[in-house]
Design a protein around this motif. Structure first.
Motif, PDB file in Angstrom:
ATOM      1  N   ASP A  80      30.860  78.571  -9.129  1.00 48.52           N
ATOM      2  CA  ASP A  80      29.498  79.078  -8.976  1.00 48.52           C
ATOM      3  C   ASP A  80      28.607  78.005  -9.577  1.00 48.52           C
ATOM      4  O   ASP A  80      28.554  77.831 -10.789  1.00 48.52           O
ATOM      5  CB  ASP A  80      29.381  80.406  -9.737  1.00 48.52           C
ATOM      6  CG  ASP A  80      27.963  80.947  -9.749  1.00 48.52           C
ATOM      7  OD1 ASP A  80      27.105  80.397  -9.044  1.00 48.52           O
ATOM      8  OD2 ASP A  80      27.718  81.933 -10.477  1.00 48.52           O
ATOM      9  N   THR A  81      27.924  77.248  -8.713  1.00 49.16           N
ATOM     10  CA  THR A  81      27.229  76.044  -9.166  1.00 49.16           C
ATOM     11  C   THR A  81      25.737  76.298  -9.306  1.00 49.16           C
ATOM     12  O   THR A  81      25.072  76.662  -8.342  1.00 49.16           O
ATOM     13  CB  THR A  81      27.445  74.909  -8.143  1.00 49.16           C
ATOM     14  OG1 THR A  81      26.891  75.301  -6.882  1.00 49.16           O
ATOM     15  CG2 THR A  81      28.915  74.584  -7.962  1.00 49.16           C
ATOM     16  N   TRP A  82      25.231  76.107 -10.504  1.00 47.38           N
ATOM     17  CA  TRP A  82      23.778  76.269 -10.705  1.00 47.38           C
ATOM     18  C   TRP A  82      23.107  74.907 -10.697  1.00 47.38           C
ATOM     19  O   TRP A  82      23.531  73.984 -11.397  1.00 47.38           O
ATOM     20  CB  TRP A  82      23.456  76.963 -12.039  1.00 47.38           C
ATOM     21  CG  TRP A  82      21.966  76.984 -12.228  1.00 47.38           C
ATOM     22  CD1 TRP A  82      21.104  77.937 -11.757  1.00 47.38           C
ATOM     23  CD2 TRP A  82      21.155  75.976 -12.849  1.00 47.38           C
ATOM     24  NE1 TRP A  82      19.809  77.584 -12.043  1.00 47.38           N
ATOM     25  CE2 TRP A  82      19.804  76.387 -12.706  1.00 47.38           C
ATOM     26  CE3 TRP A  82      21.421  74.776 -13.485  1.00 47.38           C
ATOM     27  CZ2 TRP A  82      18.732  75.638 -13.202  1.00 47.38           C
ATOM     28  CZ3 TRP A  82      20.357  74.014 -13.965  1.00 47.38           C
ATOM     29  CH2 TRP A  82      19.027  74.467 -13.830  1.00 47.38           C
ATOM     30  N   GLN A 119      19.187  72.821  -8.866  1.00 46.73           N
ATOM     31  CA  GLN A 119      17.909  72.981  -8.178  1.00 46.73           C
ATOM     32  C   GLN A 119      17.549  71.698  -7.437  1.00 46.73           C
ATOM     33  O   GLN A 119      18.089  70.640  -7.753  1.00 46.73           O
ATOM     34  CB  GLN A 119      16.778  73.194  -9.188  1.00 46.73           C
ATOM     35  CG  GLN A 119      17.063  74.070 -10.341  1.00 46.73           C
ATOM     36  CD  GLN A 119      15.898  74.133 -11.312  1.00 46.73           C
ATOM     37  OE1 GLN A 119      15.622  73.173 -12.015  1.00 46.73           O
ATOM     38  NE2 GLN A 119      15.218  75.264 -11.352  1.00 46.73           N
ATOM     39  N   THR A 120      16.541  71.822  -6.555  1.00 47.74           N
ATOM     40  CA  THR A 120      16.021  70.622  -5.888  1.00 47.74           C
ATOM     41  C   THR A 120      15.643  69.598  -6.960  1.00 47.74           C
ATOM     42  O   THR A 120      15.859  68.398  -6.811  1.00 47.74           O
ATOM     43  CB  THR A 120      14.781  70.990  -5.042  1.00 47.74           C
ATOM     44  OG1 THR A 120      15.134  72.083  -4.201  1.00 47.74           O
ATOM     45  CG2 THR A 120      14.312  69.832  -4.199  1.00 47.74           C
ATOM     46  N   GLU A 121      15.099  70.081  -8.053  1.00 48.09           N
ATOM     47  CA  GLU A 121      14.619  69.213  -9.132  1.00 48.09           C
ATOM     48  C   GLU A 121      15.755  68.479  -9.840  1.00 48.09           C
ATOM     49  O   GLU A 121      15.544  67.386 -10.370  1.00 48.09           O
ATOM     50  CB  GLU A 121      13.876  70.046 -10.193  1.00 48.09           C
ATOM     51  CG  GLU A 121      12.567  70.642  -9.756  1.00 48.09           C
ATOM     52  CD  GLU A 121      12.700  71.969  -9.003  1.00 48.09           C
ATOM     53  OE1 GLU A 121      13.813  72.302  -8.543  1.00 48.09           O
ATOM     54  OE2 GLU A 121      11.686  72.664  -8.861  1.00 48.09           O
ATOM     55  N   GLY A 175      12.610  77.040 -15.022  1.00 45.37           N
ATOM     56  CA  GLY A 175      12.050  78.222 -14.355  1.00 45.37           C
ATOM     57  C   GLY A 175      13.036  79.379 -14.274  1.00 45.37           C
ATOM     58  O   GLY A 175      12.697  80.461 -13.831  1.00 45.37           O
ATOM     59  N   ASP A 176      14.277  79.137 -14.704  1.00 47.53           N
ATOM     60  CA  ASP A 176      15.297  80.188 -14.651  1.00 47.53           C
ATOM     61  C   ASP A 176      15.551  80.790 -16.025  1.00 47.53           C
ATOM     62  O   ASP A 176      15.387  80.113 -17.047  1.00 47.53           O
ATOM     63  CB  ASP A 176      16.624  79.616 -14.130  1.00 47.53           C
ATOM     64  CG  ASP A 176      16.644  79.501 -12.625  1.00 47.53           C
ATOM     65  OD1 ASP A 176      16.608  80.540 -11.960  1.00 47.53           O
ATOM     66  OD2 ASP A 176      16.675  78.373 -12.116  1.00 47.53           O
ATOM     67  N   GLY A 177      16.001  82.040 -15.996  1.00 49.25           N
ATOM     68  CA  GLY A 177      16.449  82.677 -17.228  1.00 49.25           C
ATOM     69  C   GLY A 177      17.966  82.564 -17.289  1.00 49.25           C
ATOM     70  O   GLY A 177      18.643  82.482 -16.258  1.00 49.25           O
ATOM     71  N   GLY A 218      18.183  84.822 -13.217  1.00 49.06           N
ATOM     72  CA  GLY A 218      17.095  84.912 -12.227  1.00 49.06           C
ATOM     73  C   GLY A 218      15.860  84.153 -12.677  1.00 49.06           C
ATOM     74  O   GLY A 218      15.760  83.699 -13.816  1.00 49.06           O
ATOM     75  N   ARG A 219      14.910  84.011 -11.763  1.00 45.59           N
ATOM     76  CA  ARG A 219      13.711  83.230 -12.034  1.00 45.59           C
ATOM     77  C   ARG A 219      12.811  83.928 -13.038  1.00 45.59           C
ATOM     78  O   ARG A 219      12.714  85.159 -13.052  1.00 45.59           O
ATOM     79  CB  ARG A 219      12.901  83.027 -10.748  1.00 45.59           C
ATOM     80  CG  ARG A 219      13.563  82.244  -9.675  1.00 45.59           C
ATOM     81  CD  ARG A 219      13.734  80.790  -9.923  1.00 45.59           C
ATOM     82  NE  ARG A 219      12.540  80.076 -10.305  1.00 45.59           N
ATOM     83  CZ  ARG A 219      12.462  78.744 -10.340  1.00 45.59           C
ATOM     84  NH1 ARG A 219      13.520  78.004 -10.032  1.00 45.59           N
ATOM     85  NH2 ARG A 219      11.361  78.134 -10.695  1.00 45.59           N
ATOM     86  N   LEU A 220      12.126  83.116 -13.829  1.00 50.71           N
ATOM     87  CA  LEU A 220      11.168  83.668 -14.795  1.00 50.71           C
ATOM     88  C   LEU A 220       9.745  83.566 -14.253  1.00 50.71           C
ATOM     89  O   LEU A 220       8.803  84.019 -14.874  1.00 50.71           O
ATOM     90  CB  LEU A 220      11.259  82.892 -16.110  1.00 50.71           C
ATOM     91  CG  LEU A 220      12.613  82.943 -16.808  1.00 50.71           C
ATOM     92  CD1 LEU A 220      12.640  81.988 -17.988  1.00 50.71           C
ATOM     93  CD2 LEU A 220      12.930  84.357 -17.267  1.00 50.71           C
TER      94      LEU A 220
HETATM   95  C1  WTA Z   1      18.589  79.498  -7.925  1.00 45.95           C
HETATM   96  C2  WTA Z   1      19.378  75.015  -4.636  1.00 45.95           C
HETATM   97  C3  WTA Z   1      21.984  81.550  -9.852  1.00 45.95           C
HETATM   98  C4  WTA Z   1      17.857  79.255  -9.227  1.00 45.95           C
HETATM   99  C5  WTA Z   1      20.548  74.176  -5.110  1.00 45.95           C
HETATM  100  C6  WTA Z   1      17.314  77.857  -9.039  1.00 45.95           C
HETATM  101  C7  WTA Z   1      20.952  79.883  -8.655  1.00 45.95           C
HETATM  102  C8  WTA Z   1      16.964  77.846  -7.579  1.00 45.95           C
HETATM  103  C9  WTA Z   1      22.196  79.217  -8.488  1.00 45.95           C
HETATM  104  C10 WTA Z   1      16.979  76.468  -7.006  1.00 45.95           C
HETATM  105  C11 WTA Z   1      23.364  79.832  -9.056  1.00 45.95           C
HETATM  106  C12 WTA Z   1      20.626  78.056  -7.535  1.00 45.95           C
HETATM  107  N1  WTA Z   1      23.201  80.992  -9.723  1.00 45.95           N
HETATM  108  N2  WTA Z   1      20.866  81.039  -9.339  1.00 45.95           N
HETATM  109  N3  WTA Z   1      24.574  79.308  -8.914  1.00 45.95           N
HETATM  110  N4  WTA Z   1      21.960  78.099  -7.785  1.00 45.95           N
HETATM  111  N5  WTA Z   1      20.022  79.138  -8.038  1.00 45.95           N
HETATM  112  O1  WTA Z   1      15.786  74.227  -5.359  1.00 45.95           O
HETATM  113  O2  WTA Z   1      16.809  80.193  -9.360  1.00 45.95           O
HETATM  114  O3  WTA Z   1      16.681  75.500  -3.373  1.00 45.95           O
HETATM  115  O4  WTA Z   1      16.215  77.569  -9.857  1.00 45.95           O
HETATM  116  O5  WTA Z   1      18.180  74.460  -5.065  1.00 45.95           O
HETATM  117  O6  WTA Z   1      17.968  78.667  -6.958  1.00 45.95           O
HETATM  118  O7  WTA Z   1      16.819  76.483  -5.613  1.00 45.95           O
HETATM  119  P1  WTA Z   1      16.802  75.139  -4.795  1.00 45.95           P
END
Ligand code: WTA
Length: 605
Positions: A357-359, A361-363, A448-450, A463-465
């Motif tokens: 489960d990969t967290w 962001q675009t950033e 921006g995430d919690g 989730g997002r804050l």
């Molecule tokens: C959410 C996508 C929970 C998060 C790669 C983040 C996630 C936003 C996860 C970025 C995950 C992405 N678990 N939330 N594994 N992966 N998110 O920029 O809120 O399209 O800030 O990048 O998606 O979305 P983006």
């Protein structure tokens, strides 16, 4: 299909182009290096919309396509540093377009080919692109998508566009405009060798637009060396990618996941990567697993929304196909709920394949928090991103900006040190970059995430804050939708809130206060707003619910109390919290009742 891409390769002759490795530039790392060692290794497998029609492209062929395309761009007047907008579905020429830009030092800005003409126009204008690359038509889920027509509509609002390069994905002729250039025809005239431009490691590589909590989408800028290093390392270590593995990331190239894990990570590692053009249910809900069997995919990387959808169709569609090639399963873009995680792990992966489960962001450019199955004995818990990747230092902060050092605690997820893949700025708006990411918690990058850190020190995203919602893994700023809704003739004011959706993760829910004597009803307004938002943003952004109400809950100082609306749409009206600043308690009661009626009305439909 139209002018066969393959015909271009038959012209032959890329061998001589891979000589210049000075500075080991970006394109050399993704192409030339591998052409020297294994020219006939398959780089791309284009999994077209119809199953069984896949096309393979070797590293030599991809280098040749890239060089011809690079030379075409140069001949058309594209120069180093120019922005090139790419509006294409996943296909070899889309990848070659990205690589060709990199090769000549131009900056690509891929726009997801599901975005409307208006969204595309906004992005072309913001990037000041003079060049757009597109296809005549797209094919997705058995349907023809008129991409070139959308580009023509968009370009009408963009006087700065000087040329549209059109690739022929289908046989259909589309009306030509004075700006059009037939891509394959021009490429055939060009040399199969294009010297890679020597770039500085911090030069811009690409822009990618993403939604923020305020204003228009922002063009995040990624640079050359750091981004590529991070893409390649995370691809290798998170997925335990080995030479000869077939990597199947089913994301669209229009999103960051497509950039990093369809294109750049796998190609930098000399891997074989799948370009998936279709949908998870075309021609039936077995599509992913049939593709896994046919292409012998080793790592499968997809979004929870698709997993939740497929889970509903039952296990048979999965079990019908041989998934023994699979070694790792990945999840990205939104939180994966426990049920979906368990199904992915037990049914799809037969408990054999770790789920990552990969967290990110675009950033962030690449994966920042994720389990790492390459690390033997690593613990993986359902629905948890687990541990930071090498070089990532997550910090949890409370609303006062204090760093929370203990475990078993929730906070705002920040990153305390720069890392190679981080976005460098927002195109033409560095101030906004600083304000969004670096000012909220001075000294930290704010995501921006919690997040919750467990007693064992593992990370679970909560989730997002901010006011970004996540629909089927696609980011959407509620402010963007409100901006459109507020321009409707009947609307006095509105508030857009994300509500939990069983399949999509979240959906958009619109509260509207009508102007006096507008003549609209909830029903008529719903249909119009859905159409308007699809047209102005994209289909995925269209709200499912529009609730007309007399008033919105506000503080005495006039600010809309979004957290109250959020509780209502989450069906948690008994947990509204502290309402001492609320100016009109009756309005809230009316909204709660209106919400019940609307949702029950839908359910009984
Ligand atoms: C959410 C996508 C929970 C998060 C790669 C983040 C996630 C936003 C996860 C970025 C995950 C992405 N678990 N939330 N594994 N992966 N998110 O920029 O809120 O399209 O800030 O990048 O998606 O979305 P983006």
């Amino acid at each position: 299909m139209g002018l066969p891409v393959l015909a271009l390769w038959e012209l032959g002759g890329t061998e001589g182009c891979s000589g210049n490795e000075t500075g080991l530039s970006f394109p050399v790392n993704c192409l030339d290096r591998h052409v020297h060692v294994a020219p006939d290794k398959v780089a791309l497998i284009w999994e077209k919309d119809e199953p069984g029609e896949e096309v393979q492209v070797t590293y030599r062929e991809l280098l040749e396509l890239t060089c011809r395309l690079g030379n075409t761009l140069k001949r058309q007047g594209v120069k180093r540093g120019d922005r090139v907008t790419i509006y294409m579905p996943p296909c070899p020429l889309a990848v070659a377009s990205m690589l060709a830009c990199a090769r000549i030092g131009a900056v690509h800005a891929v726009v997801f080919a599901g975005f409307s003409a208006e969204s595309l126009a906004d992005r072309i204008q913001d990037a000041q692109s003079e060049t757009v690359i597109t296809v005549n038509q797209g094919l997705r889920g058995g349907k023809v998508i008129e991409l070139k027509k959308t580009v023509d509509q968009a370009v009408k609002q963009c006087p700065g566009v000087k040329r549209i390069l059109v690739s022929m994905r289908t046989d259909s002729k589309v009306p030509m405009t004075a700006l059009d250039v037939l891509l394959e025809e021009e490429m055939m005239k060009e040399d199969a060798c294009c010297e890679p431009a020597a770039m500085d490691s911090e030069d811009m590589l690409f822009l990618l637009y993403t939604s923020g909590s305020t204003g228009k989408p922002k063009g995040l800028v990624h640079s050359q060396a750091g981004y590529l290093l991070f893409a390649a390392l995370t691809h290798k270590y998170v997925f335990n990618y080995q030479d000869r593995d077939i990597f199947g990331c089913v994301a669209d190239i229009g999103w960051i996941t497509g950039h990093t894990y369809v294109v750049y990570g796998p190609l930098c590692n000399g891997g074989t990567t799948v370009l998936f053009e279709s949908t998870p249910i075309h021609p039936n809900p077995g599509r992913y697993w049939e593709t896994v069997e046919r292409l012998k995919i080793n790592q499968f990387y997809g979004a929870p929304t698709a997993i939740r959808l497929l889970l509903r169709y039952g296990d048979e569609w999965v079990k019908k196909y041989d998934r023994s090639s699979l070694k790792v399963l990945g999840s990205v873009g939104e939180p994966i709920n426990k049920e979906a995680w368990e199904w992915y792990f037990h049914v799809v992966g037969e408990t054999r394949c770790p789920v990552v489960d990969t967290w990110w962001q675009t950033e962030t450019g690449g994966i920042c928090i994720s389990p790492r199955p390459s690390n033997p004995g690593a613990k993986i818990l359902p629905g948890m991103a687990m541990r930071p990747f090498f070089g990532i230092s997550p910090s949890l902060l409370d609303d006062k900006g204090n760093v929370l050092l203990e475990n078993n605690i929730s906070g705002a997820l920040c990153i305390s040190q720069a890392w190679p893949g981080m976005a460098r700025t927002i195109y033409n708006d560095h101030k906004r970059f600083l304000e969004t990411y670096l000012t909220p918690y001075p000294g930290f990058f704010f995501t921006g995430d919690g997040v919750y850190r467990t007693s064992e020190g593992y990370y679970q995203l909560t989730g997002r804050l901010d006011d970004i919602i996540n629909i089927s893994g696609h980011r959407l700023g509620t402010a963007e939708v409100e901006d459109i809704v507020n321009h409707h003739v009947a609307v006095a004011e509105s508030a857009v809130i994300g509500y939990p959706h069983e399949i999509k993760g979240e959906g958009a829910y619109v509260f509207v206060v009508l102007k006096k004597d507008s003549g609209y009803t909830q029903e008529t307004l719903t249909a119009e707003l859905q159409e308007l938002i699809s047209k102005k943003i994209a289909k995925y952004a269209a709200p499912e619910y529009v609730q007309v109400t007399h008033r919105l809950p506000k503080t005495r100082s006039g600010k809309i109390m979004r957290r109250v609306l959020r509780k209502i749409v989450e069906d948690k009206a008994t947990e509204l919290g502290d309402l001492t600043t609320l100016d009109d308690h009756e309005a809230v009661q009316q909204i709660i009742e209106g919400h019940k009626l609307l949702v029950e009305g839908w359910k009984s439909c």
